[in-house]
Design an enzyme around this catalytic site. Structure first.
Site, short mmCIF file in Angstrom:
data_model
loop_
_atom_site.label_atom_id
_atom_site.label_comp_id
_atom_site.label_asym_id
_atom_site.label_seq_id
_atom_site.Cartn_x
_atom_site.Cartn_y
_atom_site.Cartn_z
CE1 TYR A 1 42.76 -12.48 -9.28
CE2 TYR A 1 41.73 -10.42 -9.89
CZ TYR A 1 42.14 -11.68 -10.22
OH TYR A 1 41.94 -12.16 -11.49
CE1 TYR B 1 43.94 -11.23 -14.38
CE2 TYR B 1 44.01 -11.94 -16.67
CZ TYR B 1 43.29 -11.64 -15.53
OH TYR B 1 41.92 -11.73 -15.55
#
Ligand SMILES: [Zn+2]
Lengths: 136, 407
Positions: free
Chosen positions: B311, B361
């Site tokens: 992440y 994203y």
């Protein structure tokens, strides 16, 4: 005077004492009435002993810079202030007792890790004074 | 303690159309401006269901994560797909760690017999709607009269111009830099590597190569964070379909098995509610608290990973997690990313699709998509040779979640 155009706190039952203190020029922290642990931000329960009883204690208003940033690209309300410093200030009363605020009274370049700072109160409106920090 | 090892598989993967800015706060026209986040979520879910060889009527569970928004909530997706009977439903309010956590909840529900085929997704429109969806806490009074007063935790942040996640994260990163000597060249290496990987990915929204000079000249946003340290603003959605290992035998794709799953954090965890002023040392990435559980369940270690899809809300989030997941010691994440170690062909290829810094994203549901592509051997020009096992993570400053997958 131009209208103040930045966000302001709307005190709640849990936070009103804090802001009342700032108005009087006192930095208050919530302190557990059973084990004495300070906590911030304001909340109902002590995270150490789970007591619900707490009082508001005046603290020294002294601390040191735990970390900080220099804002160069800000949201609309703060665009006129760049570059400005926001720090996490560790209060001298307890190692994990930290509060955010602007550091003023020195160049952003001069802010350092563990720099000693003391609180001052920036009177914004009749009801709200913001606690800010300057080199001690 | 029970174990999820090899019980549940990812049977299908999907994505919507994606578009968006090459910059973190781009307000440029996205071709998806007029497309709702519900539609993007449905596109992704439908593709994942088709990919698994299932029909929407076979789906009996839905899960997704959100934070300050409520983008494409699960009941709208269940309604849209025409799911006949819901057996499992979760909308996880947990920030960037939430998506991978939802996949774990869904896997546990399948193993426990609560549901059979669960779709997990995340759709976001950060390009069109910006990052302050529903909560412009740094808004000026004249621009946003409804938000002139802030309450709750924001009372102690927004009045000081501390009004974005990047500021809170920059404050934590500053301490890492001071404590361990981590440098801008380290975060620069992360940014450059992600862009290199994106060059091999048609879906990546930022494919323009960057040099260290470009990185160092990238404008400061919140010193020490530059524009190129921040993930993209993008519109789109990604989804996966989970089912039991047993039922996967009859499905279209070769299954990708969940070997290990864990989530959590240390003291004062939480998104936003963890008031970062009281967070523990920044180097204490949440992963450090649960990576042992993760590897124990999977019965493998960091050295067994053929890739890691980590992440990457910020370049430095990758560095924290390389430490937290045990690829290097605490404080050594900076030097670890040097010398091409995290690039394709390196010791540990990281974010082979370009990640959130360069692909888009989507709260690491795109990382999960890429991990499955790699383990199926379908990653094309960016295929990691003989990839058998890989890591996928979700992350916020204080909580994390991770899966170890195998083919
Ligand atoms: Zn107590």
């Amino acid at each position: 005077m131009e209208q103040y155009d930045k966000p302001l706190p709307l005190p709640s039952a849990e936070t009103r004492e804090f802001w009342e203190g700032c108005k009087r020029g006192e930095l208050l922290m919530q302190q557990c009435a059973d084990c004495g642990t300070y906590r911030f931000f304001p909340r109902p329960m002590c995270h150490v002993c789970n007591s619900f009883s707490a009082e508001w204690s005046k603290v020294s208003g002294r601390g040191k810079v735990f970390s900080w940033v220099v804002v160069h690209q800000a949201s609309p309300a703060f665009a006129g202030d760049v570059p400005y410093v926001v720090a996490s200030v560790q209060l001298s009363e307890q190692d994990d007792l930290r509060i955010f605020g602007n550091v003023e009274g020195c160049s952003p370049k001069d802010v350092e890790l563990n720099m000693p700072v003391e609180v001052f109160f920036d009177e914004i409106t009749e009801d709200i004074s913001l606690p800010k920090w300057k080199p001690a | 303690m029970g174990s999820l090892k090899d019980k549940v598989v990812i049977a299908g993967i999907g994505h919507s159309a994606t578009d968006g800015g090459s910059k973190f706060d781009s307000k440029q026209e996205s071709k998806l401006k007029g497309v709702s986040d519900v539609q993007l979520a449905l596109q992704a879910c439908k593709m994942a269901i088709d990919d698994a060889g299932l029909a929407s009527q076979d789906v009996d569970g839905i899960g997704c994560a959100h934070a300050l928004d409520s983008a494409a909530p699960s009941h709208q997706i269940a309604l849209g797909l025409g799911v006949p009977e819901i057996s499992f439903q979760v909308d996880n309010y947990a920030g960037g760690a939430g998506s991978i956590a939802v996949v774990q909840m869904a896997a546990a529900a399948i193993e426990a017999g609560l549901a059979r085929n669960i779709v997990c997704y995340r759709a976001m429109k950060t390009s069109t709607a910006g990052r302050l969806t529903g909560h412009p806490r740094g808004a000026s009074i004249s621009q946003f009269p409804d938000y002139q007063s802030v309450t709750g935790e924001a009372e102690f942040m927004a009045p000081f111009g501390l009004d974005s996640v990047r500021m809170e994260n920059a404050m934590r990163w500053k301490r890492h830099m001071i404590k361990y000597g981590t440098s801008s060249e380290h975060t620069g290496a992360v940014a450059i590597t992600h862009r290199e990987h994106a060059a091999f990915n048609d879906r990546a929204l930022a494919r323009q190569p960057i040099t260290m000079e470009d990185y160092l000249n990238s404008p400061m946003v919140v010193d020490p964070v530059r524009e190129l340290d921040i993930c993209l603003a993008s519109d789109g959605g990604y989804a996966v379909v989970l089912t039991s290992a047993e039922s996967a035998r009859d499905l279209k794709q070769s299954p990708v098995y969940i070997m290990g799953a864990a989530m959590g954090g240390g003291p004062l965890p939480g998104y936003a509610s963890g008031f970062p002023a009281q967070a523990p040392e920044p180097a204490e990435a949440a992963a450090k608290y649960f990576s042992k559980r993760l590897y124990n369940m999977a019965d493998v270690g960091p050295n067994d990973m053929d890739f890691a899809q980590i992440y990457d809300c910020f370049t430095f989030a990758v560095i924290y997690q390389l430490e937290g997941y045990g690829f290097c010691k605490e404080g050594e994440g900076g030097p670890f990313v040097e010398d091409g170690r995290i690039a394709l062909g390196g010791e540990l290829p990281v974010n082979t699709h370009g990640g959130q810094l360069s692909e888009g994203y989507f709260w690491s549901m795109n990382h999960l998509y890429e991990a499955v592509q790699q383990l199926r051997g379908h990653a094309g020009a960016r295929q990691v040779k003989d990839a058998e096992i890989g890591l996928v993570t979700g992350h916020t400053a204080q909580v994390g979640s991770a899966l170890i997958l195998r083919r």
